[in-house]
Design an enzyme around this catalytic site. Structure first.
Site, PDB file in Angstrom:
ATOM      1  N   ILE A 240     -33.353   7.649  17.925  1.00  0.00           N
ATOM      2  CA  ILE A 240     -33.319   6.445  17.105  1.00  0.00           C
ATOM      3  C   ILE A 240     -34.277   6.730  15.955  1.00  0.00           C
ATOM      4  O   ILE A 240     -35.422   7.115  16.170  1.00  0.00           O
ATOM      5  CB  ILE A 240     -33.722   5.184  17.901  1.00  0.00           C
ATOM      6  N   SER A 241     -33.804   6.622  14.735  1.00  0.00           N
ATOM      7  CA  SER A 241     -34.581   7.058  13.580  1.00  0.00           C
ATOM      8  C   SER A 241     -35.836   6.215  13.382  1.00  0.00           C
ATOM      9  O   SER A 241     -35.916   5.056  13.804  1.00  0.00           O
ATOM     10  CB  SER A 241     -33.730   6.998  12.309  1.00  0.00           C
ATOM     11  N   GLN A 242     -36.809   6.812  12.701  1.00  0.00           N
ATOM     12  CA  GLN A 242     -38.018   6.118  12.270  1.00  0.00           C
ATOM     13  C   GLN A 242     -37.635   4.851  11.505  1.00  0.00           C
ATOM     14  O   GLN A 242     -36.700   4.861  10.709  1.00  0.00           O
ATOM     15  CB  GLN A 242     -38.800   7.067  11.366  1.00  0.00           C
TER      16      GLN A 242
END
Length: 220
Positions: free
Chosen positions: A64-66
């Site tokens: 899950i991206s930053q």
């Protein structure tokens, strides 16, 4: 339980303040990040990490991206295609799709890993989100639902897949990280009068976009 919710709400507000310090200024985007509980897209045992300023693994070599990365990509989309149908490539945890849904887009999402697809479907159903999601090769898009006003690609591509370009509506835009396996440059591709015009932004590091028109999964 109530104290735990208050803490998570506080940390979500802190996350949004961090996004502001990093230069995210679009009020619609900031409001969506306040509204969508990021921790609900994590397993319960990882809730403490949900509002940290970093990517987090969701299994199968995916992340899950930053928060900043999601906000940056979303801002690029909102500023160029503020409404309409959006195709997301790489459903992952479902968080980016939920942000797009909170912004009022009609969201379609494709995930190539069946377990992540099934998990995201369950989350969308549990949260009452009306997001269309399918299992398949994201590099080929979703032809039956095209054209799209926006396409958001959440994995790094060697180049923009031709199938996705052809599924962009006139005046639609694609947000896609393009480059090698070490880093990719965030790229906006706008379709205007049948031509594709590109804008280049900062560099990021994404998991690879695997598929017929992306990377070969045997390379990684």
């Amino acid at each position: 339980m109530q104290e735990g919710k208050k803490l998570l709400d506080f940390r979500r507000r802190e996350m949004v303040e961090t996004l502001k310090r990093y230069g995210i200024t679009n009020q619609r985007v900031l409001k969506a990040f306040l509204e969508v509980p990021r921790h609900l897209f994590f397993e319960v045992e990882a809730w403490d990490a949900a509002y940290n300023d970093g990517a987090y693994p969701v299994g199968f070599g995916q992340t899950i991206s930053q928060p900043y990365t999601v906000a940056f990509m979303t801002s690029l989309l909102v500023e160029r295609s503020p409404s309409g149908k959006v195709l997301e490539i790489g459903t992952g945890s479902g968080y980016q799709a939920a942000i797009l849904d909170a912004l009022g887009y009609s969201v379609f999402s494709v995930e190539r890993i069946v377990a992540l697809y099934e998990r995201a479907q369950q989350r969308f159903s549990r949260l009452g989100l009306h997001i269309a999601c399918r299992f398949g090769d994201g590099t080929l898009g979703w032809k039956d639902e095209a054209p799209f006003d926006g396409i958001v690609v959440t994995a790094g591509a060697p180049k923009a897949p031709e199938s996705l370009l052809q599924q962009l509506a006139e005046n639609g835009c694609m947000i896609i990280p393009v480059g090698g396996s070490d880093a990719q440059q965030m790229t906006v591709i706008k379709r205007e009068e049948g031509e594709f015009k590109r804008e280049l932004f900062e560099r990021f590091v994404f998991v690879p976009l695997v598929g017929r028109e992306g990377w070969d999964d045997t390379v990684f």
